[in-house]
Design a protein around this motif. Structure first.
Motif, mmCIF file in Angstrom:
data_model
loop_
_atom_site.group_PDB
_atom_site.id
_atom_site.type_symbol
_atom_site.label_atom_id
_atom_site.label_comp_id
_atom_site.label_asym_id
_atom_site.label_seq_id
_atom_site.Cartn_x
_atom_site.Cartn_y
_atom_site.Cartn_z
ATOM 1 N N ASN A 15 59.063 -69.209 -61.221
ATOM 2 C CA ASN A 15 58.136 -68.871 -62.305
ATOM 3 C C ASN A 15 57.405 -70.144 -62.724
ATOM 4 O O ASN A 15 57.668 -70.706 -63.775
ATOM 5 N N ASN B 185 54.553 -70.981 -63.807
ATOM 6 C CA ASN B 185 53.588 -71.069 -64.904
ATOM 7 C C ASN B 185 54.199 -70.816 -66.274
ATOM 8 O O ASN B 185 53.490 -70.584 -67.236
ATOM 9 N N PHE B 186 55.514 -70.822 -66.357
ATOM 10 C CA PHE B 186 56.164 -70.493 -67.636
ATOM 11 C C PHE B 186 57.331 -71.428 -67.866
ATOM 12 O O PHE B 186 58.077 -71.752 -66.954
ATOM 13 N N ARG B 187 57.484 -71.897 -69.085
ATOM 14 C CA ARG B 187 58.696 -72.651 -69.418
ATOM 15 C C ARG B 187 59.099 -72.391 -70.860
ATOM 16 O O ARG B 187 58.249 -72.122 -71.713
ATOM 17 N N THR B 188 60.402 -72.440 -71.090
ATOM 18 C CA THR B 188 60.880 -72.237 -72.459
ATOM 19 C C THR B 188 61.084 -73.581 -73.124
ATOM 20 O O THR B 188 61.446 -74.563 -72.484
#
Lengths: 578, 51
Positions: free
Chosen positions: B8, B10-13
C-alpha cells in the motif's frame, strides 16, 4: 432508562393503537399519526389541544381540562392541579407552592394524597396522586379513543429529562390501572427534536441542538448531539421556579396595583379575586404573544367591582424584563455545562407554552450567531407550534414502536445497547497546498461509533497529500473597535446571577468578533494521489467500527486508482465496552 | 515521502484515535431502531444493508 421491571403481560393483539401523550404539570396534549401518515395533535371534546392538567369535582361530577381550570375560582378546594411532579415522589421532597391556589397535597401513609369531595356525599376523601393521575390519563385516553374511533391501548409519554425511574414506574402503574400501556418514556427535548427532524429534508445531518422547554411552573433545557439521526444528551439544566406562572404573576401584580389605585383595595388579598386575576392574567399573556395589545377584564374582581384595563406588548416586555433574562441565562448555563460555546450550537428549538412569547425568543436569538437557526414562531415563520412539540415527538415514536413487543422495546433500550463509545475529538482532513492550520471536519466529535461519513474534497491538482487528523475547535477572538468596556454581550463569560441590567444594552454593537476555528491536533494517517488532472475531486470515506478501528478509503471522483488504509485501535480503548 | 508498506505505497498511518468517551444514545427515532437491530444481531452497516 425506561426499563420498568413491572412487566405487563404483553397483549400481543394486532389492534394495538398507540398515541403520544405529553403529560405536563400545567397542560397535557395527545397526538397520533393520521391515516395519511401525518402527525396530528388531537383536540378533546372541548376543542382544546392544550388540555389543562386539572381535575375538579362538583357534587360527585368530574370535570377535566379547561372546565376544571375554571373551577379554581369557586371550587378551588376540590380542584387538583399541578400534580405531575408529585407522582412517584416522597412527600418531603416535593414543593407544594404551585398547589396553593388549589387542593393542597397532604401526607397519608407516607404517600402524597389530596383531600377532596369527589363523591356526592359531603365527606372529603383522600385520593392518592396516583389515582388522580390515572383519572387524568383516562380522560386523555378517552378523548383520543373517541377521536380516532378505536380504543387506544398504548402510549409513549413525554416527560422531563430528570424524571427518576421511581417516577416512571409510578406513572406506568397509574396508566396500567386504566388499561393503558406505556411503551416508552421519551424525554421532552428528544421528542421536540424528533418532531422537527420528522419534517426535515435531511434528518440525519450532524448537528448540535439546544432544546429549551419553557413550561408553566418549570423550565428545562438540554443540549443534544444529533449524529446521523441518533441523539446523545450532552447536558441538561433545570429551573423549577421559572415558567409561565412567573410571567402571569407579573401581570397579576401590574393589574392589582392599577385596581388598587382606583378602588383602594388589593384584589390579591382575597383568594377568589386572586384566582380570577390569575386566570385572566394568563389569558392576557397569551393574547400578548399573538397581538401587540390585550384587554384585561374581570367581572366583579373585588368588592363587587368590575375591572377593565388594557396593556400593550412593549409595556409587558418592560415589566417582565428581568424574568425574560432568566430564560436566556438558563440557555447560557446549559451551553456552559456541555462545555460548548454559542458558536457550537447549530439549531435551537424552543418548546413549551412560554416559548410563544416573542421577546423570549428574540432574546435567545440575540445570543446566538446568525448561522444558528432558532425555531420559534417569533423567529421563523416555518416553526412548529411550541406547545405541541412534545406530543408530536411522542406520537412519532409511538408509531415507530407500536407493533413491537414490550420485551423487545425493553431489550433495545437497555444500557447494554445505549451506552456506547463516542468520539472524543472530531476527525477531519488537511490537504497539501493549504495553510498548515486548515482543517475540515469529516466526522464531528461526540459521534457514536460505529459511524461512517463521506466527504468530497474538490479543486485538487497534481500530486496531492491528504492528511487525516483529529481536530480541536477553538474560539478565536478579535477585537473590532476598542471602545466601551468589554464583555457587555459576553455570552457566557462573567454574567452570572444578578446582573440583569446588562441585558438592557443588548442592542449595542459587539466589541469583539468571536469565530470558530478548527486546529489539527493529532495526525492519524496520510495518503497521496499523484498526477491528478486539474480540478479533480477526491471522495474520502472514514469508517470507524465498534472496536475503534478507523478505515479510510479514498478515490478520485470519475477517475480510477482508489486506495484504502486502516488505523488500528488505541490500546486503551480495548477494555471491552459492550 | 514513504508509504505504509510496499503493498500500500500511497498510504501510511501516523497516529491513533484518542480514547473514546462513553455516553448514552437516546433510544428514540428510526435511526436508533436500525442501530439497535444491527447491534442485537451483531451486524455491520453493509451486512444490514443487504438484508
Amino acid at each position: 432508562m425506561s426499563d420498568e421491571s413491572n412487566g405487563v403481560p404483553a397483549t400481543g393483539t394486532p389492534e394495538h393503537y398507540a398515541i403520544g401523550i405529553a403529560f405536563g404539570n400545567s397542560y397535557s396534549s395527545i397526538a397520533h399519526i393520521s391515516g395519511e401518515g401525518k402527525v396530528e395533535v388531537i383536540a378533546n371534546e372541548e376543542g382544546d389541544r392544550q388540555i389543562p392538567s386539572v381535575l375538579s369535582y362538583i357534587e360527585g361530577e368530574e370535570h377535566h381540562g379547561t372546565q376544571a381550570k375554571a373551577q379554581l375560582v369557586r371550587n378551588s378546594k376540590n380542584t387538583v392541579a399541578s400534580f405531575r411532579d408529585y407522582v412517584g415522589k416522597d412527600y418531603k421532597s416535593i414543593d407544594p407552592t404551585p398547589c396553593h391556589a388549589s387542593a393542597h397535597p397532604i401526607e397519608s401513609d407516607g404517600q402524597i394524597h389530596f383531600s377532596i369531595k369527589d363523591t356526592e356525599s359531603e365527606t372529603e376523601n383522600k385520593v392518592s396522586v396516583l389515582e388522580i393521575t390515572a383519572r387524568h390519563l383516562r380522560r386523555l385516553k378517552n378523548s383520543a379513543s373517541d377521536f380516532v374511533g378505536k380504543p387506544v391501548t398504548a402510549a409513549v409519554v413525554a416527560v422531563p429529562t430528570d424524571v427518576s425511574d421511581e417516577q416512571k414506574a409510578a406513572l406506568s402503574k397509574a396508566a396500567e390501572s386504566i388499561q393503558l400501556e406505556i411503551l416508552q418514556f421519551i424525554p421532552e427535548p428528544i421528542a421536540a427534536l424528533l418532531a422537527y427532524d420528522s419534517r426535515s429534508s435531511n434528518p440525519t445531518a450532524d448537528k448540535n441542538v439546544l432544546v429549551a422547554d419553557f413550561g408553566g411552573n418549570r423550565s428545562d433545557v438540554a443540549v443534544i448531539a444529533s449524529r446521523g439521526g441518533m441523539y446523545s444528551i450532552l447536558a441538561t439544566a433545570h429551573d423549577y421556579e421559572l415558567g409561565g406562572a412567573q410571567l402571569d404573576q407579573i401581570l397579576v401584580d401590574h393589574f392589582a396595583k392599577e385596581f388598587e389605585k382606583k378602588h383602594k383595595s388589593d384584589p390579591r388579598k382575597n383568594e377568589r379575586s386572586l384566582a380570577k386575576l390569575r386566570l385572566e392574567a394568563e389569558a392576557v399573556k397569551k393574547a400578548l404573544s399573538l397581538s401587540a395589545s390585550a384587554t384585561f377584564s374581570v367581572e366583579s374582581l373585588a368588592d363587587g367591582v368590575d375591572f377593565r384595563s388594557t396593556i400593550n406588548r412593549t409595556r409587558y416586555d418592560i415589566l417582565a424584563l428581568k424574568t425574560f433574562a432568566r430564560f436566556t441565562r438558563l440557555v447560557e448555563e446549559v451551553i456552559k455545562k456541555a462545555g460548548l460555546d454559542v458558536l457550537d450550537i447549530d439549531e435551537v428549538i424552543l418548546s413549551g407554552g412560554t416559548s410563544h412569547t416573542p421577546k423570549i425568543a428574540k432574546n435567545i436569538e440575540a445570543i446566538f450567531p446568525e448561522s444558528t437557526q432558532v425555531l420559534a414562531p417569533a423567529t421563523t415563520t416555518t416553526a412548529l407550534h411550541p406547545s405541541e412539540l412534545s406530543a408530536r415527538g411522542a406520537a412519532l415514536q409511538a408509531s415507530l414502536i407500536q407493533e413491537f413487543e414490550k420485551s423487545d422495546i425493553d431489550q433495545s433500550t437497555h444500557e447494554m445497547l445505549t451506552v456506547t463509545p463516542h468520539l472524543a475529538a472530531a476527525i477531519g482532513y488537511q490537504v497539501s497546498g493549504q495553510s498548515a492550520d486548515a482543517f475540515t471536519v469529516i466526522v464531528p466529535a461526540e459521534t457514536a461509533v460505529p459511524a461512517r461519513r463521506t466527504q468530497v474534497i474538490g479543486g485538487l491538482q497534481g500530486d496531492v497529500l491528504v492528511r487525516i487528523a483529529e481536530g480541536e475547535r477553538e474560539i478565536k477572538v478579535t477585537q473590532a473597535a476598542p471602545k466601551a468596556k468589554p464583555e457587555t454581550n459576553g455570552s457566557k463569560e462573567g454574567d452570572d446571577d444578578d446582573d440583569d441590567d446588562s441585558d438592557i444594552d443588548e442592542d449595542d454593537e459587539p466589541e469583539e468578533i468571536r469565530e470558530k476555528v478548527w486546529k489539527p491536533k493529532q495526525a492519524l494517517a496520510e495518503f497521496v494521489f499523484r498526477g491528478l488532472p486539474k480540478g479533480s475531486k477526491v471522495e474520502v470515506t472514514v469508517n470507524i467500527d465498534a472496536e475503534q478501528v478507523v478505515s479510510i478509503t479514498a478515490r478520485p471522483v470519475g477517475g480510477k486508482g482508489g486506495l484504502r488504509g486502516e488505523i488500528k485501535a488505541a490500546e486503551s480503548a480495548q477494555n471491552g465496552s459492550a | 515521502w514513504k508509504g505504509h508498506s510496499d503493498a500500500n505505497p500511497n498510504f501510511r498511518t501516523l497516529g491513533k484515535l484518542s480514547p473514546p468517551v462513553m455516553r448514552k444514545i437516546e433510544p428514540f427515532g428510526a435511526q436508533f431502531l436500525a442501530y439497535a437491530r444491527r447491534k442485537r444481531h451483531g451486524r455491520t452497516f453493509s451486512e444490514d444493508d443487504r438484508i
